[in-house]
Design a protein around this motif. Sequence first.
Motif, PDB file in Angstrom:
ATOM      1  N   GLY A  32       0.441  -5.577  30.932  1.00 49.49           N
ATOM      2  CA  GLY A  32      -0.650  -6.519  31.150  1.00 49.49           C
ATOM      3  C   GLY A  32      -1.964  -5.832  31.458  1.00 49.49           C
ATOM      4  N   GLU A  33      -1.880  -4.683  32.106  1.00 49.14           N
ATOM      5  CA  GLU A  33      -3.083  -3.940  32.457  1.00 49.14           C
ATOM      6  C   GLU A  33      -3.595  -3.079  31.309  1.00 49.14           C
ATOM      7  OE1 GLU A  33      -1.876  -1.747  35.911  1.00 49.14           O
ATOM      8  OE2 GLU A  33      -2.210  -3.441  37.254  1.00 49.14           O
ATOM      9  N   LEU A  34      -2.678  -2.469  30.552  1.00 51.89           N
ATOM     10  CA  LEU A  34      -3.080  -1.464  29.572  1.00 51.89           C
ATOM     11  C   LEU A  34      -2.716  -1.773  28.128  1.00 51.89           C
ATOM     12  CD1 LEU A  34      -1.946   1.718  31.554  1.00 51.89           C
ATOM     13  CD2 LEU A  34      -4.215   0.688  31.494  1.00 51.89           C
ATOM     14  N   GLY A  35      -1.787  -2.705  27.908  1.00 55.41           N
ATOM     15  CA  GLY A  35      -1.257  -2.941  26.577  1.00 55.41           C
ATOM     16  C   GLY A  35      -2.237  -3.592  25.622  1.00 55.41           C
ATOM     17  N   GLU A  36      -2.070  -3.260  24.343  1.00 52.02           N
ATOM     18  CA  GLU A  36      -2.886  -3.834  23.280  1.00 52.02           C
ATOM     19  C   GLU A  36      -2.037  -3.973  22.027  1.00 52.02           C
ATOM     20  OE1 GLU A  36      -7.393  -2.423  23.781  1.00 52.02           O
ATOM     21  OE2 GLU A  36      -6.055  -0.822  23.129  1.00 52.02           O
ATOM     22  N   GLY A  37      -2.446  -4.850  21.159  1.00 51.33           N
ATOM     23  CA  GLY A  37      -1.845  -4.923  19.843  1.00 51.33           C
ATOM     24  C   GLY A  37      -0.674  -5.875  19.726  1.00 51.33           C
ATOM     25  N   THR A  38      -0.322  -6.124  18.473  1.00 57.18           N
ATOM     26  CA  THR A  38       0.733  -7.078  18.173  1.00 57.18           C
ATOM     27  C   THR A  38       2.114  -6.576  18.580  1.00 57.18           C
ATOM     28  OG1 THR A  38       0.864  -6.239  15.911  1.00 57.18           O
ATOM     29  CG2 THR A  38      -0.550  -8.149  16.284  1.00 57.18           C
ATOM     30  N   ALA A  39       2.329  -5.256  18.516  1.00 54.98           N
ATOM     31  CA  ALA A  39       3.637  -4.723  18.904  1.00 54.98           C
ATOM     32  C   ALA A  39       3.891  -4.957  20.393  1.00 54.98           C
ATOM     33  CB  ALA A  39       3.732  -3.241  18.572  1.00 54.98           C
ATOM     34  N   THR A  40       2.882  -4.743  21.213  1.00 57.73           N
ATOM     35  CA  THR A  40       3.013  -4.978  22.651  1.00 57.73           C
ATOM     36  C   THR A  40       3.240  -6.455  22.921  1.00 57.73           C
ATOM     37  OG1 THR A  40       1.576  -3.102  23.140  1.00 57.73           O
ATOM     38  CG2 THR A  40       1.874  -4.721  24.893  1.00 57.73           C
ATOM     39  N   LEU A  41       2.475  -7.285  22.263  1.00 54.55           N
ATOM     40  CA  LEU A  41       2.606  -8.726  22.445  1.00 54.55           C
ATOM     41  C   LEU A  41       3.994  -9.212  22.030  1.00 54.55           C
ATOM     42  CD1 LEU A  41       1.059 -11.191  23.373  1.00 54.55           C
ATOM     43  CD2 LEU A  41       0.180 -11.431  21.060  1.00 54.55           C
ATOM     44  N   ALA A  42       4.488  -8.723  20.900  1.00 56.71           N
ATOM     45  CA  ALA A  42       5.816  -9.112  20.429  1.00 56.71           C
ATOM     46  C   ALA A  42       6.908  -8.658  21.393  1.00 56.71           C
ATOM     47  CB  ALA A  42       6.071  -8.543  19.039  1.00 56.71           C
ATOM     48  N   ALA A  43       6.781  -7.425  21.915  1.00 60.29           N
ATOM     49  CA  ALA A  43       7.781  -6.904  22.856  1.00 60.29           C
ATOM     50  C   ALA A  43       7.811  -7.743  24.128  1.00 60.29           C
ATOM     51  CB  ALA A  43       7.485  -5.444  23.181  1.00 60.29           C
ATOM     52  N   LEU A  44       6.642  -8.119  24.633  1.00 57.55           N
ATOM     53  CA  LEU A  44       6.578  -8.941  25.842  1.00 57.55           C
ATOM     54  C   LEU A  44       7.159 -10.334  25.614  1.00 57.55           C
ATOM     55  CD1 LEU A  44       3.077  -7.876  27.120  1.00 57.55           C
ATOM     56  CD2 LEU A  44       5.205  -7.701  28.427  1.00 57.55           C
ATOM     57  N   LYS A  45       6.834 -10.921  24.489  1.00 55.13           N
ATOM     58  CA  LYS A  45       7.354 -12.261  24.207  1.00 55.13           C
ATOM     59  C   LYS A  45       8.871 -12.242  24.063  1.00 55.13           C
ATOM     60  CE  LYS A  45       3.259 -14.388  22.294  1.00 55.13           C
ATOM     61  NZ  LYS A  45       2.659 -15.073  21.141  1.00 55.13           N
ATOM     62  N   GLN A  46       9.396 -11.249  23.357  1.00 56.38           N
ATOM     63  CA  GLN A  46      10.849 -11.167  23.185  1.00 56.38           C
ATOM     64  C   GLN A  46      11.532 -10.914  24.524  1.00 56.38           C
ATOM     65  OE1 GLN A  46      12.814 -11.790  20.458  1.00 56.38           O
ATOM     66  NE2 GLN A  46      14.421 -11.660  21.989  1.00 56.38           N
ATOM     67  N   ALA A  47      10.974 -10.003  25.318  1.00 58.48           N
ATOM     68  CA  ALA A  47      11.568  -9.683  26.618  1.00 58.48           C
ATOM     69  C   ALA A  47      11.541 -10.901  27.539  1.00 58.48           C
ATOM     70  CB  ALA A  47      10.836  -8.506  27.254  1.00 58.48           C
ATOM     71  N   SER A  48      10.455 -11.666  27.520  1.00 59.48           N
ATOM     72  CA  SER A  48      10.375 -12.843  28.401  1.00 59.48           C
ATOM     73  C   SER A  48      11.359 -13.918  27.953  1.00 59.48           C
ATOM     74  CB  SER A  48       8.953 -13.399  28.457  1.00 59.48           C
ATOM     75  OG  SER A  48       8.577 -13.973  27.232  1.00 59.48           O
ATOM     76  N   PHE A  49      11.617 -13.989  26.658  1.00 61.15           N
ATOM     77  CA  PHE A  49      12.584 -14.956  26.144  1.00 61.15           C
ATOM     78  C   PHE A  49      13.991 -14.640  26.649  1.00 61.15           C
ATOM     79  CE2 PHE A  49      15.550 -16.372  22.790  1.00 61.15           C
ATOM     80  CZ  PHE A  49      15.281 -17.722  22.832  1.00 61.15           C
ATOM     81  N   ASP A  50      14.315 -13.343  26.737  1.00 55.17           N
ATOM     82  CA  ASP A  50      15.638 -12.903  27.171  1.00 55.17           C
ATOM     83  C   ASP A  50      15.775 -12.781  28.693  1.00 55.17           C
ATOM     84  OD1 ASP A  50      16.330 -12.702  24.490  1.00 55.17           O
ATOM     85  OD2 ASP A  50      15.850 -10.567  24.384  1.00 55.17           O
ATOM     86  N   GLU A  51      14.665 -12.799  29.408  1.00 53.50           N
ATOM     87  CA  GLU A  51      14.663 -12.542  30.854  1.00 53.50           C
ATOM     88  C   GLU A  51      15.261 -13.705  31.640  1.00 53.50           C
ATOM     89  OE1 GLU A  51      14.702 -10.815  34.167  1.00 53.50           O
ATOM     90  OE2 GLU A  51      13.821  -9.652  32.532  1.00 53.50           O
ATOM     91  N   ARG A  52      16.104 -13.389  32.618  1.00 54.96           N
ATOM     92  CA  ARG A  52      16.748 -14.402  33.450  1.00 54.96           C
ATOM     93  C   ARG A  52      16.165 -14.480  34.863  1.00 54.96           C
ATOM     94  NH1 ARG A  52      19.628 -16.774  29.936  1.00 54.96           N
ATOM     95  NH2 ARG A  52      21.276 -15.751  28.781  1.00 54.96           N
ATOM     96  N   THR A  53      15.425 -13.459  35.282  1.00 53.62           N
ATOM     97  CA  THR A  53      14.822 -13.444  36.609  1.00 53.62           C
ATOM     98  C   THR A  53      13.433 -14.088  36.532  1.00 53.62           C
ATOM     99  OG1 THR A  53      15.982 -11.383  37.085  1.00 53.62           O
ATOM    100  CG2 THR A  53      14.174 -11.975  38.563  1.00 53.62           C
ATOM    101  N   PHE A  54      13.231 -15.157  37.302  1.00 51.22           N
ATOM    102  CA  PHE A  54      11.992 -15.932  37.207  1.00 51.22           C
ATOM    103  C   PHE A  54      10.752 -15.060  37.382  1.00 51.22           C
ATOM    104  CE2 PHE A  54       8.517 -18.096  39.343  1.00 51.22           C
ATOM    105  CZ  PHE A  54       8.198 -19.054  38.400  1.00 51.22           C
ATOM    106  N   GLU A  55      10.706 -14.248  38.435  1.00 53.79           N
ATOM    107  CA  GLU A  55       9.511 -13.458  38.722  1.00 53.79           C
ATOM    108  C   GLU A  55       9.191 -12.482  37.596  1.00 53.79           C
ATOM    109  OE1 GLU A  55      11.334 -14.834  42.514  1.00 53.79           O
ATOM    110  OE2 GLU A  55      12.108 -13.757  40.793  1.00 53.79           O
ATOM    111  N   VAL A  56      10.238 -11.920  37.004  1.00 46.75           N
ATOM    112  CA  VAL A  56      10.043 -10.961  35.915  1.00 46.75           C
ATOM    113  C   VAL A  56       9.553 -11.692  34.665  1.00 46.75           C
ATOM    114  CG1 VAL A  56      11.135  -9.194  34.482  1.00 46.75           C
ATOM    115  CG2 VAL A  56      11.780  -9.416  36.878  1.00 46.75           C
ATOM    116  N   ALA A  57      10.167 -12.817  34.351  1.00 48.68           N
ATOM    117  CA  ALA A  57       9.740 -13.604  33.190  1.00 48.68           C
ATOM    118  C   ALA A  57       8.291 -14.064  33.350  1.00 48.68           C
ATOM    119  CB  ALA A  57      10.656 -14.804  32.998  1.00 48.68           C
ATOM    120  N   PHE A  58       7.921 -14.474  34.557  1.00 46.54           N
ATOM    121  CA  PHE A  58       6.549 -14.893  34.823  1.00 46.54           C
ATOM    122  C   PHE A  58       5.585 -13.743  34.575  1.00 46.54           C
ATOM    123  CE2 PHE A  58       2.851 -15.508  37.458  1.00 46.54           C
ATOM    124  CZ  PHE A  58       2.518 -16.824  37.213  1.00 46.54           C
ATOM    125  N   GLU A  59       5.914 -12.557  35.076  1.00 45.89           N
ATOM    126  CA  GLU A  59       5.045 -11.389  34.892  1.00 45.89           C
ATOM    127  C   GLU A  59       4.926 -11.020  33.421  1.00 45.89           C
ATOM    128  OE1 GLU A  59       2.252  -8.914  36.160  1.00 45.89           O
ATOM    129  OE2 GLU A  59       3.397 -10.146  37.551  1.00 45.89           O
TER     130      GLU A  59
END
Length: 94
Positions: A32-59
């Motif tokens: 969130g602080e340093l990331g750029e580009g579609t690859a970063t965005l895609a990785a975050l979206k996929q990870a949040s989809f799979d995440e089960r811990t609320f605080e981590v998914a929120f971040e």
Amino acid sequence: SDLGDARAVPLAMAALADNAALVRWRAARILGELGEGTATLAALKQASFDERTFEVAFEMKDAARKVARRASGADGAAAKGPMWKQIQEGASLE
């Protein structure tokens, strides 16, 4: 990431799959602080989809929002860099 070094980004992307929730949370914060580009965005979206811990998914979702906002170039786009640096630079502009 605390120094604003972009070399942390690939490491943080890999850490999104770590077993420890705290590591995944911190990886999302770094992206969130340093990331750029579609690859970063895609990785975050996929990870949040799979995440089960609320605080981590929120971040992860917040980090994806910041990356997308920076990419859009819209007025008020999310600042880039560690929070302490953003605060310091904001204070020096006043």
